[in-house]
Design a protein around this motif. Sequence first.
Motif, PDB file in Angstrom:
ATOM      1  N   HIS A 133       0.852  -1.183   0.000  1.00 34.54           N
ATOM      2  CA  HIS A 133       0.000   0.000   0.000  1.00 34.54           C
ATOM      3  C   HIS A 133       0.889   1.236   0.000  1.00 34.54           C
ATOM      4  N   HIS A 134       0.461   2.272  -0.701  1.00 30.13           N
ATOM      5  CA  HIS A 134       1.218   3.517  -0.768  1.00 30.13           C
ATOM      6  C   HIS A 134       0.450   4.636  -0.077  1.00 30.13           C
ATOM      7  N   THR A 135       1.179   5.479   0.638  1.00 27.03           N
ATOM      8  CA  THR A 135       0.586   6.662   1.249  1.00 27.03           C
ATOM      9  C   THR A 135       1.414   7.881   0.860  1.00 27.03           C
ATOM     10  N   ALA A 136       0.909   9.057   1.206  1.00 32.90           N
ATOM     11  CA  ALA A 136       1.727  10.265   1.153  1.00 32.90           C
ATOM     12  C   ALA A 136       2.804  10.152   2.235  1.00 32.90           C
ATOM     13  N   PRO A 137       3.834  11.009   2.198  1.00 38.27           N
ATOM     14  CA  PRO A 137       4.850  10.980   3.257  1.00 38.27           C
ATOM     15  C   PRO A 137       4.233  11.184   4.640  1.00 38.27           C
ATOM     16  N   TRP A 138       4.841  10.534   5.624  1.00 42.62           N
ATOM     17  CA  TRP A 138       4.366  10.654   7.008  1.00 42.62           C
ATOM     18  C   TRP A 138       4.974  11.891   7.650  1.00 42.62           C
ATOM     19  N   LEU A 139       4.133  12.673   8.290  1.00 40.51           N
ATOM     20  CA  LEU A 139       4.562  13.916   8.923  1.00 40.51           C
ATOM     21  C   LEU A 139       4.054  13.967  10.351  1.00 40.51           C
ATOM     22  N   ILE A 140       4.818  14.563  11.224  1.00 40.04           N
ATOM     23  CA  ILE A 140       4.480  14.538  12.646  1.00 40.04           C
ATOM     24  C   ILE A 140       3.480  15.635  13.026  1.00 40.04           C
ATOM     25  N   ARG A 141       3.124  16.472  12.087  1.00 39.98           N
ATOM     26  CA  ARG A 141       2.056  17.441  12.296  1.00 39.98           C
ATOM     27  C   ARG A 141       1.202  17.539  11.030  1.00 39.98           C
ATOM     28  N   ASN A 142      -0.108  17.575  11.215  1.00 41.94           N
ATOM     29  CA  ASN A 142      -1.007  17.890  10.116  1.00 41.94           C
ATOM     30  C   ASN A 142      -0.882  19.376   9.805  1.00 41.94           C
ATOM     31  N   ALA A 143      -1.267  19.768   8.602  1.00 39.91           N
ATOM     32  CA  ALA A 143      -1.122  21.168   8.194  1.00 39.91           C
ATOM     33  C   ALA A 143      -1.835  22.119   9.143  1.00 39.91           C
ATOM     34  N   GLU A 144      -3.039  21.740   9.571  1.00 36.83           N
ATOM     35  CA  GLU A 144      -3.830  22.630  10.432  1.00 36.83           C
ATOM     36  C   GLU A 144      -3.279  22.709  11.857  1.00 36.83           C
ATOM     37  N   GLU A 145      -2.341  21.833  12.197  1.00 34.56           N
ATOM     38  CA  GLU A 145      -1.759  21.842  13.539  1.00 34.56           C
ATOM     39  C   GLU A 145      -0.536  22.751  13.655  1.00 34.56           C
ATOM     40  N   LEU A 146       0.008  23.187  12.526  1.00 36.79           N
ATOM     41  CA  LEU A 146       1.205  24.022  12.573  1.00 36.79           C
ATOM     42  C   LEU A 146       0.887  25.376  13.195  1.00 36.79           C
ATOM     43  N   PRO A 147       1.740  25.867  14.079  1.00 36.63           N
ATOM     44  CA  PRO A 147       1.525  27.205  14.633  1.00 36.63           C
ATOM     45  C   PRO A 147       1.605  28.265  13.541  1.00 36.63           C
ATOM     46  N   GLU A 148       0.988  29.391  13.781  1.00 38.05           N
ATOM     47  CA  GLU A 148       1.069  30.499  12.834  1.00 38.05           C
ATOM     48  C   GLU A 148       2.541  30.885  12.654  1.00 38.05           C
ATOM     49  N   ARG A 149       2.940  31.122  11.418  1.00 37.86           N
ATOM     50  CA  ARG A 149       4.352  31.301  11.060  1.00 37.86           C
ATOM     51  C   ARG A 149       5.040  32.380  11.897  1.00 37.86           C
ATOM     52  N   ASN A 150       4.408  33.524  12.046  1.00 40.80           N
ATOM     53  CA  ASN A 150       5.038  34.616  12.780  1.00 40.80           C
ATOM     54  C   ASN A 150       5.132  34.325  14.281  1.00 40.80           C
ATOM     55  N   VAL A 151       4.233  33.488  14.791  1.00 37.58           N
ATOM     56  CA  VAL A 151       4.313  33.090  16.194  1.00 37.58           C
ATOM     57  C   VAL A 151       5.560  32.239  16.421  1.00 37.58           C
ATOM     58  N   THR A 152       5.805  31.281  15.515  1.00 38.54           N
ATOM     59  CA  THR A 152       7.007  30.449  15.616  1.00 38.54           C
ATOM     60  C   THR A 152       8.267  31.297  15.491  1.00 38.54           C
ATOM     61  N   ARG A 153       8.245  32.241  14.543  1.00 36.90           N
ATOM     62  CA  ARG A 153       9.410  33.113  14.365  1.00 36.90           C
ATOM     63  C   ARG A 153       9.709  33.896  15.644  1.00 36.90           C
ATOM     64  N   SER A 154       8.677  34.440  16.240  1.00 32.19           N
ATOM     65  CA  SER A 154       8.863  35.295  17.410  1.00 32.19           C
ATOM     66  C   SER A 154       9.242  34.506  18.656  1.00 32.19           C
ATOM     67  N   HIS A 155       8.517  33.403  18.932  1.00 32.19           N
ATOM     68  CA  HIS A 155       8.662  32.711  20.199  1.00 32.19           C
ATOM     69  C   HIS A 155       9.731  31.604  20.200  1.00 32.19           C
ATOM     70  N   ILE A 156       9.977  31.003  19.034  1.00 35.44           N
ATOM     71  CA  ILE A 156      10.929  29.883  18.988  1.00 35.44           C
ATOM     72  C   ILE A 156      12.224  30.283  18.287  1.00 35.44           C
ATOM     73  N   LEU A 157      12.108  30.852  17.088  1.00 42.35           N
ATOM     74  CA  LEU A 157      13.312  31.242  16.352  1.00 42.35           C
ATOM     75  C   LEU A 157      13.876  32.580  16.819  1.00 42.35           C
ATOM     76  N   ARG A 158      13.052  33.374  17.508  1.00 47.32           N
ATOM     77  CA  ARG A 158      13.456  34.690  18.005  1.00 47.32           C
ATOM     78  C   ARG A 158      13.909  35.588  16.855  1.00 47.32           C
ATOM     79  N   VAL A 159      13.017  35.707  15.862  1.00 51.56           N
ATOM     80  CA  VAL A 159      13.301  36.462  14.651  1.00 51.56           C
ATOM     81  C   VAL A 159      12.125  37.382  14.364  1.00 51.56           C
TER      82      VAL A 159
END
Length: 331
Positions: A151-177
Amino acid sequence: MQKTWLIYALGGGWGHLNRALSLGRIAAHHRKVRIITNSPYTHYMNHEGCVIHWISNNISFSATCLQVREILLNTRYDGLIIDTFPRGLGGELADILPQLYPIPRILIHRDINPKYITAKGLESFVKKNFDAVIVPGEGTDLGLCDLPGVHHTAPWLIRNAEELPERNVTRSHILRVDKSVKTILVCAAGQASELSIFTQIALELHQRFPECAVRILAPDCPVDVPQALWVSHHPGIECLAAADVVIGGAGYNTVYECAAVGVPLVALAFHRLYDRQKKRASKGYWVKNIQEAVATVSILLDQVATQKTSVVSTYINGAVQAMHQIMSYKL
């Protein structure tokens, strides 16, 4: 009684455990999930609701095999899922699997060297010892894809798209950018021996592109890297999605996570005994050395400057597909 899945995910880096957690965290809503791993990064990672059987990566090969045997033969489970290595990382499953009948056994068939498949007679071994084979997004040209029950699937990912934090939130709080600064992320997710290469790349980029924010994603701060450049965060896909350009190896997770979130990957193909990183690197911008990596980043940064808006990630997570396929075997 709730059914239990046992996932075998031995391997020296992040990859096998991260892939197992990608499936396990989704299945954990419906099943009890146990994962066997010897990843040295186990204690840096969120276990996502799964029970981890950790085998130290510092013990001998024979001791590792004994611990695997102990777990497999003395743990209650309703289905066994083997990641990548049908006979086990060191062949330790070859005489165990026939003893596990009638427990259903599923092989997760990531791309592996065809010479290994031939040398170990894996076609006949898999046909005899596994009820199904699932290919997690690695294409149809793999060595065992012609077997029945694939059986074939799409690649396995540890987060679904809707679970990803908002990009600017990650930049500010995790990457500090700041959100307006172009960000280069060096993903040091390979083997410990390769950390020095990623350190050289990060320092070179920091010097060459002072107008950009350079960050190195690693479990511990590498020697010689300023603390301000270091990020330790799991799952890494959240950081990748917030970057403008990523530099990393061509391992399974790095390649498919970057592809899913639409961030260009400058990929170095490292030698592996079984994995063919050079084949996978062609899905990104494959470079052969640090100089090529820096030059490619420069080109990609010019392209980033022309983008008007941030693209919201949408993708299919093959781990969800795999969970349903496995459950169809009454597991």
